[in-house]
Design a protein around this motif. Structure first.
Motif, PDB file in Angstrom:
ATOM      1  N   PHE A  59     -32.688  36.833  67.097  1.00  0.00           N
ATOM      2  CA  PHE A  59     -31.244  36.154  66.548  1.00  0.00           C
ATOM      3  C   PHE A  59     -31.358  35.020  65.930  1.00  0.00           C
ATOM      4  N   THR A  60     -32.428  34.013  66.132  1.00  0.00           N
ATOM      5  CA  THR A  60     -32.437  32.908  65.382  1.00  0.00           C
ATOM      6  C   THR A  60     -32.908  33.274  64.046  1.00  0.00           C
ATOM      7  N   VAL A  61     -34.098  33.798  63.930  1.00  0.00           N
ATOM      8  CA  VAL A  61     -34.695  34.174  62.547  1.00  0.00           C
ATOM      9  C   VAL A  61     -33.555  34.932  61.547  1.00  0.00           C
TER      10      VAL A  61
ATOM     11  N   THR B 219     -32.027  33.349  58.232  1.00  0.00           N
ATOM     12  CA  THR B 219     -32.395  34.225  57.056  1.00  0.00           C
ATOM     13  C   THR B 219     -30.928  34.567  56.259  1.00  0.00           C
ATOM     14  N   PHE B 220     -29.952  34.891  57.012  1.00  0.00           N
ATOM     15  CA  PHE B 220     -28.469  34.783  56.605  1.00  0.00           C
ATOM     16  C   PHE B 220     -27.898  33.702  55.908  1.00  0.00           C
ATOM     17  N   SER B 221     -28.241  32.459  56.342  1.00  0.00           N
ATOM     18  CA  SER B 221     -27.809  31.292  56.122  1.00  0.00           C
ATOM     19  C   SER B 221     -28.487  30.932  54.672  1.00  0.00           C
ATOM     20  N   LEU B 222     -29.658  31.101  54.618  1.00  0.00           N
ATOM     21  CA  LEU B 222     -30.605  30.938  53.425  1.00  0.00           C
ATOM     22  C   LEU B 222     -30.496  32.103  52.238  1.00  0.00           C
TER      23      LEU B 222
ATOM     24  N   ILE C 108     -21.502  30.684  58.899  1.00  0.00           N
ATOM     25  CA  ILE C 108     -21.294  31.786  59.989  1.00  0.00           C
ATOM     26  C   ILE C 108     -22.715  31.871  60.456  1.00  0.00           C
ATOM     27  N   GLY C 109     -23.781  31.307  59.832  1.00  0.00           N
ATOM     28  CA  GLY C 109     -25.266  31.370  60.188  1.00  0.00           C
ATOM     29  C   GLY C 109     -25.507  30.198  60.934  1.00  0.00           C
ATOM     30  N   TRP C 110     -25.187  29.253  60.074  1.00  0.00           N
ATOM     31  CA  TRP C 110     -25.750  27.613  60.759  1.00  0.00           C
ATOM     32  C   TRP C 110     -24.917  27.282  62.146  1.00  0.00           C
TER      33      TRP C 110
END
Length: 570
Positions: free
Chosen positions: A139-141, A145-148, A220-222
């Motif tokens: 979930f963290t990865v 990845t989504f945020s970047l 949404i990711g951060w």
């Protein structure tokens, strides 16, 4: 404290479902007689429990662990619902295609549906915490990845990874709470968990719209990271579950490798065409029919195969209970109506009432509160008052039927009070069912160590229902809109894109920005209204089906105080 040790066999525990009875006079604590199977365990009876309602005081670690699990289910619920409204903004910034946007939307659910049964099966052999740590990592990865992400392909990969992690956070969080509590006290904790689940499910679209419109969709990711940073150390240091023992090699041998492989492949092949039918490809195309049939065949093979393994992904004995079977049907129907209306209710207010995305979210805010209150009150009252769940389930289904039926009264001229008020009824019913269905499902298990499987099945059936509901909703909306817009006649150039009904949903945010005469835009809004009402009619029908299935639910005893092999240790 005096203790009596009683030998209990699995054969006895599987013989019948526990019917309503008076308060239990024995507090039982399950201990494994053998570390590699749930079938034989010892029961430790507390003499103190026989004297009344004395409940041992829970340590601080219990409450900190429970708090961490509530954060996990909040994360799962938020990420399941925040992205949909933000996809247009993401696609615009990253120059994504329609095909890429579709995959970005479905990737999370695909990872979720495939992974939940696997986590439950692995945790039953290896213990809850090792697979939970894997879920944390994935979930963290995925969130990072989504945020970047710098392109849509990365967004899709990130959402798959995050969905695989979210499946573990959700199902293991629910299962661990069942390990930490007895059935008698569990309604209280299920009710408390309704708060983060309902907040995430209902307010997720609002949060997604706020981030994409006023900050950045990357948040949404951060936003996940600080919540993960709070929950992870609490789980590591305070969640103490009894070890299952046995060697790593023995555990590896017990895993149902064949069943997990068949389920993962069959589920993927079955879910994907349900997701793209009538959006990317027609229902009658080979791209839809071939994988759908192949997936169904593999899942049928999976069902047959599950009679063989020592520790199957889905034990047959769960389905020996009539209550479990009808509750799973109810969970499937609940998934259909919940996720379909979560998608189409905001679109209704945007297309028919010409609200903005934020405006539609504010209109549905009272519905959010009613669903939260319904979920909490319906379940907690069972534990506090010792009242049965069957009538409450019937009432919840009736509220869902009434609420979705009253949605048919809304149109473009409806006063704002109706827009705010009518969905509240549906919200109360659907929110109550979100947690109520867990009670009969967990009460029906033949052995307390089967509770994890029961929870997994209910969540999986609900996820399957959500995908089926979205596919049905999309098909109904598109087919009705195609006929309704054709009856409008000639359209100006600014509306010509609506000739293809598949563009109707994506065009909704543009409607309120058009400067067109009322006699031109009114028939188009009417076409949207007719199409939305067709979806509401379908939801009313499925809600009625849910009520019918609930009529066969039995009122089972909630007085059981036995604990499973992986119970919380002080």
């Amino acid at each position: 404290m005096a203790h009596n040790v009683v030998e209990s066999s699995a054969k006895e525990s599987f013989s019948a479902e526990p019917k309503i009875s008076g308060p239990s006079t024995v507090e039982a604590e399950a201990r494994p007689a053998e570390s590699d199977g749930p079938e034989t365990f010892e029961v430790e009876a507390s003499a103190d429990a026989a004297e009344g309602d004395t409940t041992p005081k829970k340590p601080l670690g219990f409450y900190l662990s429970f708090f961490a699990i509530n954060i996990l289910v909040l994360l799962f619920s938020l990420d399941a619902t925040t992205l949909a409204v933000a996809i247009p903004a993401i696609a615009a910034e990253l120059h994504g295609t329609t095909f890429e946007s579709f995959w970005a939307g479905i990737a999370y659910y695909l990872g979720l549906v495939v992974s939940q049964p696997l986590y439950a099966s692995i945790s039953d052999v290896f213990g809850r915490k090792p697979p939970l740590y894997v879920a944390f990592l994935l979930f963290t990865v995925g969130a990072l990845t989504f945020s970047l992400a710098r392109n849509m392909a990365t967004i899709v990969v990130a959402r798959v990874i995050q969905g695989l992690g979210a499946g573990g956070l959700d199902v293991l969080g629910e299962i661990i709470v069942s390990d930490m509590t007895t059935l008698k006290e569990r309604p209280l904790y299920l009710g408390i968990m309704a708060l983060p689940i309902s907040i995430g499910s209902v307010l997720g679209p609002t949060i997604g719209a706020l981030f994409s419109d006023f900050v950045s969709w990357r948040w949404i990711g951060w936003i996940n990271l600080p919540l993960l940073g709070i929950s992870f150390p609490l789980i590591v240091f305070f969640l103490r579950l009894r070890s299952l023992g046995s060697s790593f090699e023995a555990k590896m041998k017990r895993l149902d490798w064949g069943g997990m492989s068949l389920f993962a492949i069959g589920c993927t092949l079955f879910v994907l065409p349900l997701s793209w039918a009538d959006s990317l490809y027609p229902w009658n195309s080979y791209q839809t029919i071939l994988p759908l049939l192949l997936g169904a065949a593999i899942l049928a093979g999976f069902v047959v195969y599950e009679a063989k393994p020592e520790a199957p992904v889905v034990p047959y004995r769960i389905f020996h209970s009539r209550t479990a079977s009808v509750t799973l049907c109810g969970g499937f129907v609940h998934g259909i109506i919940l996720f379909t209306l979560l998608q189409y209710l905001p679109l209704f207010f945007q297309a028919v009432m010409l609200d903005s995305r934020i405006g539609s979210a504010l209109t549905l805010l009272p519905t959010s509160f009613s669903s939260v209150l319904g979920a909490i009150a319906s379940v907690i009252a069972i534990g506090k008052a010792g009242m049965g769940y069957k009538v409450r389930i019937w009432i919840a289904w009736c509220l869902a039927i009434l609420g979705s039926g009253l949605l048919l009264l809304l149109d473009s001229s409806s006063p704002s009070g109706m827009g705010y008020g009518i969905p509240i009824i549906w919200g109360a019913g659907i929110g109550a069912l979100l947690r109520l269905l867990h009670i009969p499902m967990q009460a029906s298990v033949p052995s307390v160590d089967d509770t994890g499987h029961a929870i997994m099945l209910l969540l999986t059936f609900r996820c399957f229902g959500s995908l089926v509901g979205l596919a049905i909703g999309s098909t109904v909306f598109s087919s009705v809109f195609e006929q309704a817009i054709a009856a409008v006649g000639e359209l100006p150039d600014s509306l010509s894109v609506l000739r293809d009904a598949h563009n109707a949903v994506a065009f909704i945010p543009t409607l309120r920005t058009l400067d067109l005469p009322a006699d031109v835009i009114a028939p188009v809004i009417e076409a949207y209204l007719i199409s939305m009402r067709a979806v509401f009619y379908v939801i009313v029908g499925f809600s009625g089906l849910g009520l019918v299935t609930s009529l066969f639910t039995e009122e089972l005893s909630l007085q059981r105080t036995d604990r499973g092999r992986q119970q919380f240790e002080t």
